[in-house]
Design a protein around this motif. Structure first.
Motif, mmCIF file in Angstrom:
data_model
loop_
_atom_site.group_PDB
_atom_site.id
_atom_site.type_symbol
_atom_site.label_atom_id
_atom_site.label_comp_id
_atom_site.label_asym_id
_atom_site.label_seq_id
_atom_site.Cartn_x
_atom_site.Cartn_y
_atom_site.Cartn_z
ATOM 1 N N TRP A 197 0.722 -1.347 -0.385
ATOM 2 C CA TRP A 197 -0.323 0.188 -0.066
ATOM 3 C C TRP A 197 0.443 1.054 0.323
ATOM 4 O O TRP A 197 0.599 1.899 -0.649
ATOM 5 N N LEU A 198 2.183 1.329 0.716
ATOM 6 C CA LEU A 198 2.805 2.377 0.919
ATOM 7 C C LEU A 198 3.469 2.584 -0.554
ATOM 8 O O LEU A 198 3.783 4.202 -0.811
ATOM 9 N N ALA A 199 3.459 1.299 -1.330
ATOM 10 C CA ALA A 199 4.781 1.818 -2.571
ATOM 11 C C ALA A 199 3.694 1.869 -3.576
ATOM 12 O O ALA A 199 3.926 2.935 -4.391
ATOM 13 N N ALA A 200 2.210 1.545 -3.360
ATOM 14 C CA ALA A 200 1.073 2.138 -4.596
ATOM 15 C C ALA A 200 1.114 3.882 -4.433
ATOM 16 O O ALA A 200 0.450 4.296 -5.558
ATOM 17 N N GLY A 201 1.047 3.842 -3.260
ATOM 18 C CA GLY A 201 0.786 5.743 -3.223
ATOM 19 C C GLY A 201 -0.694 5.799 -3.227
ATOM 20 O O GLY A 201 -1.423 5.083 -3.012
ATOM 21 N N SER A 202 -1.531 7.174 -3.150
ATOM 22 C CA SER A 202 -2.434 7.169 -2.837
ATOM 23 C C SER A 202 -3.607 7.422 -4.189
ATOM 24 O O SER A 202 -3.243 7.314 -5.616
ATOM 25 N N PRO A 203 -4.746 6.176 -4.790
ATOM 26 C CA PRO A 203 -5.765 5.734 -5.701
ATOM 27 C C PRO A 203 -5.974 7.132 -6.168
ATOM 28 O O PRO A 203 -5.908 8.300 -5.702
ATOM 29 N N PRO A 204 -5.533 7.327 -7.517
ATOM 30 C CA PRO A 204 -6.839 8.710 -8.174
ATOM 31 C C PRO A 204 -8.419 8.558 -7.933
ATOM 32 O O PRO A 204 -8.717 7.404 -6.904
ATOM 33 N N ALA A 205 -8.796 9.562 -8.072
ATOM 34 C CA ALA A 205 -10.683 10.138 -7.213
ATOM 35 C C ALA A 205 -11.119 9.202 -8.299
ATOM 36 O O ALA A 205 -10.972 9.387 -9.785
ATOM 37 N N PRO A 206 -11.506 8.161 -8.422
ATOM 38 C CA PRO A 206 -13.094 7.709 -9.393
ATOM 39 C C PRO A 206 -13.640 8.601 -9.969
ATOM 40 O O PRO A 206 -14.401 9.459 -9.346
ATOM 41 N N GLU A 207 -13.633 8.086 -10.772
ATOM 42 C CA GLU A 207 -14.932 8.708 -11.754
ATOM 43 C C GLU A 207 -16.232 7.308 -12.151
ATOM 44 O O GLU A 207 -16.051 6.545 -13.052
ATOM 45 N N VAL A 208 -17.586 8.645 -12.597
ATOM 46 C CA VAL A 208 -18.963 7.425 -12.294
ATOM 47 C C VAL A 208 -19.826 7.916 -13.507
ATOM 48 O O VAL A 208 -19.220 9.263 -13.879
ATOM 49 N N GLU A 209 -19.637 6.721 -14.633
ATOM 50 C CA GLU A 209 -19.657 6.830 -15.955
ATOM 51 C C GLU A 209 -21.073 8.301 -15.815
ATOM 52 O O GLU A 209 -22.312 7.698 -15.145
ATOM 53 N N PRO A 210 -21.182 8.868 -16.936
ATOM 54 C CA PRO A 210 -22.454 9.599 -16.867
ATOM 55 C C PRO A 210 -23.685 8.422 -16.943
ATOM 56 O O PRO A 210 -24.928 9.012 -16.511
ATOM 57 N N ALA A 211 -23.819 7.351 -18.210
ATOM 58 C CA ALA A 211 -24.754 6.839 -18.012
ATOM 59 C C ALA A 211 -24.591 5.941 -16.633
ATOM 60 O O ALA A 211 -26.401 6.040 -16.425
ATOM 61 N N ASP A 212 -24.351 5.767 -15.939
ATOM 62 C CA ASP A 212 -24.171 5.470 -14.751
ATOM 63 C C ASP A 212 -25.254 6.046 -13.311
ATOM 64 O O ASP A 212 -25.725 5.659 -12.536
ATOM 65 N N ALA A 213 -24.552 7.152 -13.732
ATOM 66 C CA ALA A 213 -24.757 8.411 -12.155
ATOM 67 C C ALA A 213 -26.265 8.188 -12.922
ATOM 68 O O ALA A 213 -27.270 8.654 -11.970
ATOM 69 N N ALA A 214 -27.097 8.633 -14.219
ATOM 70 C CA ALA A 214 -28.488 8.296 -14.791
ATOM 71 C C ALA A 214 -28.675 7.182 -14.415
ATOM 72 O O ALA A 214 -30.655 7.526 -13.750
ATOM 73 N N TRP A 215 -28.555 6.295 -14.602
ATOM 74 C CA TRP A 215 -29.157 4.524 -13.495
ATOM 75 C C TRP A 215 -29.592 5.279 -12.821
ATOM 76 O O TRP A 215 -30.401 4.642 -12.412
ATOM 77 N N ALA A 216 -28.562 5.578 -11.525
ATOM 78 C CA ALA A 216 -29.058 5.204 -9.898
ATOM 79 C C ALA A 216 -29.938 6.595 -10.571
ATOM 80 O O ALA A 216 -30.975 6.060 -9.012
ATOM 81 N N ASP A 217 -29.965 7.815 -10.821
ATOM 82 C CA ASP A 217 -30.944 8.773 -10.672
ATOM 83 C C ASP A 217 -32.784 8.540 -10.705
ATOM 84 O O ASP A 217 -33.498 8.591 -10.304
ATOM 85 N N GLU A 218 -32.585 7.304 -12.002
ATOM 86 C CA GLU A 218 -33.427 6.404 -12.450
ATOM 87 C C GLU A 218 -34.521 5.938 -11.188
ATOM 88 O O GLU A 218 -35.004 5.471 -11.464
ATOM 89 N N VAL A 219 -33.338 4.722 -10.286
ATOM 90 C CA VAL A 219 -33.811 3.512 -10.143
ATOM 91 C C VAL A 219 -33.951 4.753 -8.405
ATOM 92 O O VAL A 219 -35.150 4.396 -8.020
ATOM 93 N N LEU A 220 -33.307 5.477 -8.190
ATOM 94 C CA LEU A 220 -34.068 6.352 -6.553
ATOM 95 C C LEU A 220 -35.039 7.031 -7.046
ATOM 96 O O LEU A 220 -35.822 7.746 -6.070
ATOM 97 N N SER A 221 -35.884 7.657 -8.455
ATOM 98 C CA SER A 221 -36.543 8.398 -8.580
ATOM 99 C C SER A 221 -37.828 7.614 -8.145
ATOM 100 O O SER A 221 -39.329 8.141 -7.938
#
Length: 653
Positions: free
Chosen positions: A114-138
């Motif tokens: 873990w120390l050698a790998a360093g901090s991971p980059p911020a994850p990015e959620v695809e716009p299609a998956d974010a839209a899917w989540a909004d549809e389910v929560l609606s």
């Protein structure tokens, strides 16, 4: 100066100790790291966690020095320590016990990687998956806004099976929670979701893995190998947000930018912590949300009285779905002319026969095994082992009776009441039920699913699936019929919450049925049966609370159990009366003798909780300090220890 929390089970050591930092350790001695320090009272070096740095006081008191810094990784964050301290104080326990559950043991290789790998980059959620989540929560108006604004909500999950895009079968609840976590991650915040067992975790993981980046999904499971679990914990320390799924201790995951804490099926006993101080995942989640912010979601197919109490006082908001969905529940009883001893009424039998032409049928039973209970054939007295007094059971038809406690075979058994040597099977377990149904439906596959025969999923072909409560496998596209047997026997259990538990078991099984498939509850009437038939579990929980309030039963009040030597218990209760004079005359039940100790229960209102717990904790510490110098010849042990357990679910002396 370093302030260190000692890793010790002794209650008197549950505080921060001051140590001097030697010059050679000044660069490594940072808040949160593991250290080893000398403990003068024990004359040895012990493990600890460096909580904070401070200035030495003005006194001339010499301080011991840190022995060493075990690891440079700050595994204890300030927020995690604050949560552990708060949870321990609420439960009259030690912060070290909480942190022992929250922080896995150190694994050197995983730490170096873990120390050698360093901090991971911020994850990015695809716009299609974010839209899917909004549809389910609606489907739940206002839920997306509640997540964004960090509200506390209770939702009734859709009681139906679902399929993912790749064909994997999951419960619709897993898709709902996956959508909530996906929306939270898309907003740049972390989500923590606790579920009861590995089967629930597998469904949630399947629903999430297709929607969020792989490196943003963290699996926290007590069954993982040591290196894997420690590596997962180290990932939660990174600044990059993530989604953590796991069992009860997952609520302590030290993620950054917490946006969501969710609990699935909080009534499941697996979410209750058996180890001291016994903080339920629900209570830890409430404290976590109060300290760190973010949204808090309680989801389930039923509603516990604990959550419904929070809804009633306005601490949690009930958030219903826009369109109410419920299974087709039928209350099956014996018809005129049928034998009242018939285990499967003709209506349920006919429903199973018709459903088997289309797909699998689920039959839920109370117990595993063949014949879990044997009685004397003449006088019906329970059959007991002659060696240990344990109950006898039969492993199969015609097999010799075996003791459930010691495992001995009772070859020459005789009834202690009437001396008869003949036994009768008084109950049917999963294996006997499967045997009987196999003869009733020749040529049909019969699958047994219980603790000894775990099955996670069945296909869509016709089959009779006989499962114990909680062990029901998923079926592709759902079961074509669900038969709930032994309901009357389940309700006979000696448990304050047994009706609530039965409603949860039946609701979870009914949620596995395909849309429109019949769910037959056999031989049960009354309020709990009506709540299942009308799918009004929240209303049933409200009625339960109203019935328990005049009797001062949990969760309308909090309950603490005090156990130990009689003199210590009496002293603790007397000190409690002095510290909290508002306690009424009937607040204390007992003490009653239990083996070498006595046990008392203390009932108190939520507003008095802090003072009651503080007094009981002080008595535990005082007794521990006093007992250090045990009388000569006396062996310290459980009989000489004062124990306090807060928020006991049942009034059981």
């Amino acid at each position: 100066m370093a302030r260190v929390l000692i890793d010790s089970p002794l209650p008197q050591l549950d505080r921060l100790f001051d140590y001097e930092i030697p010059a050679e350790l000044a660069a490594e001695a940072r808040p949160g790291v593991r250290v080893r320090v000398p403990l003068r009272s024990a004359g040895r070096v012990v493990d600890g966690l460096l909580v904070e740095l401070g200035e030495p006081d003005a006194s001339d008191r010499p301080l011991s020095q840190l022995e060493t810094v075990v690891s440079p990784v700050p595994v204890l964050t300030p927020r995690l320590y604050a949560l552990a301290r708060r949870a321990a104080d609420r439960a009259a326990g030690s912060a070290g016990d909480i942190l022992r559950l929250a922080i896995p043991k150190r694994m050197v290789r995983a730490e170096k990687a873990w120390l050698a790998a360093g901090s991971p980059p911020a994850p990015e959620v695809e716009p299609a998956d974010a839209a899917w989540a909004d549809e389910v929560l609606s489907a739940y108006p206002g839920l997306a806004t509640a997540l964004d604004e960090g509200e506390r909500v209770a939702v009734d999950a859709p009681p139906q099976p679902a399929r993912l895009a790749d064909g994997t079968a999951v419960g619709a609840w897993a898709i709902l929670l996956a959508a909530a976590a996906t929306r939270t991650l898309a907003a740049g915040r972390s989500a923590v979701i606790a579920v009861p067992d590995h089967r629930d975790r597998a469904q949630l993981e399947a629903a999430l893995s297709a929607r969020i980046p792989e490196d943003a999904l963290v699996r926290d499971d007590a069954k993982q190998s040591g290196p894997a679990r420690y590596a997962a914990f180290l990932r939660t320390l990174s600044s990059a947000p993530c989604v953590v799924i796991g069992n009860r201790s997952t609520v302590y995951a030290p993620v950054s930018e917490l946006g969501l804490v969710a609990l699935w099926d909080d009534g499941d006993p697996l979410l209750g912590e058996p180890l001291s101080p016994g903080v339920h995942a629900r209570d830890a989640a409430l404290l976590r949300q109060e300290l760190d912010g973010g949204a808090l979601v309680f989801a389930g197919h039923t509603r516990t009285t604990d959550v419904e109490r929070l809804v009633a006082v306005g601490w949690v908001r009930d958030l219903p779905a826009a369109r109410r969905v419920s299974p087709r529940v039928v209350l099956s009883a014996t018809r005129e002319g049928e034998s009242h001893a018939a285990r499967v009424p003709s209506s349920a039998f006919a429903a199973a026969r018709d459903a088997l032409a289309q797909g699998p049928v689920l039959v839920q039973v109370a117990r595993p095994g063949y014949a879990p209970v044997l009685v004397c054939a003449r006088c019906r007295h329970p059959a007991r082992c002659a060696h240990c007094g344990g109950p006898l059971h039969a492993a199969r038809q015609g097999a010799a009776p075996t003791c459930s406690w010691c495992g001995r075979t009772a070859h020459a058994w005789a009834c202690s009441e009437c001396s008869s040597t003949f036994l009768r099977m008084a109950s049917s377990g999963s294996e006997r039920t499967a045997d009987e149904l196999g003869r009733a439906f020749p040529g049909v596959r019969v699958i047994v699913a219980d603790g000894d025969h775990p099955v996670s999923e069945v296909d869509a072909r016709p089959a009779l699936v006989v499962a114990t409560r909680g062990a029901e496998p998923l079926a592709l596209d759902g079961y074509r019929a669900v038969i709930l047997l032994d309901g009357d026997r389940m309700l006979m259990a000696d448990d304050l919450r047994i009706a609530e538990s039965c409603l949860r078991w039946w609701s979870n099984a009914a949620a596995l049925a395909a849309p429109g498939a019949p769910v037959h509850l056999v031989g049960v009437t009354g309020d709990v049966a009506r709540a299942l038939a009308t799918w009004t579990q929240a209303a049933y929980a409200r009625a339960e609370l109203a019935d328990r309030a005049p009797l001062r039963m949990p969760p309308t009040v909090r309950v603490a159990a005090v156990q130990g030597p009689r003199r210590a218990v009496d002293a603790a209760l007397a000190a409690l009366r002095t510290a909290v004079p508002e306690l009424d005359a009937e607040a204390v039940l007992g003490p009653l003798a239990q083996d070498e100790t006595v046990r008392a229960l203390v009932r108190f209102d939520y507003g008095l909780g802090a003072r009651v717990v503080e007094s009981l904790r002080a008595s535990v510490v005082a007794h521990a300090v006093k007992g250090r110098r045990a009388a000569k010849g006396r062996t310290p042990g459980a009989a000489h220890t004062l124990k306090v357990r807060v928020d006991v679910p049942d009034l059981d002396l």
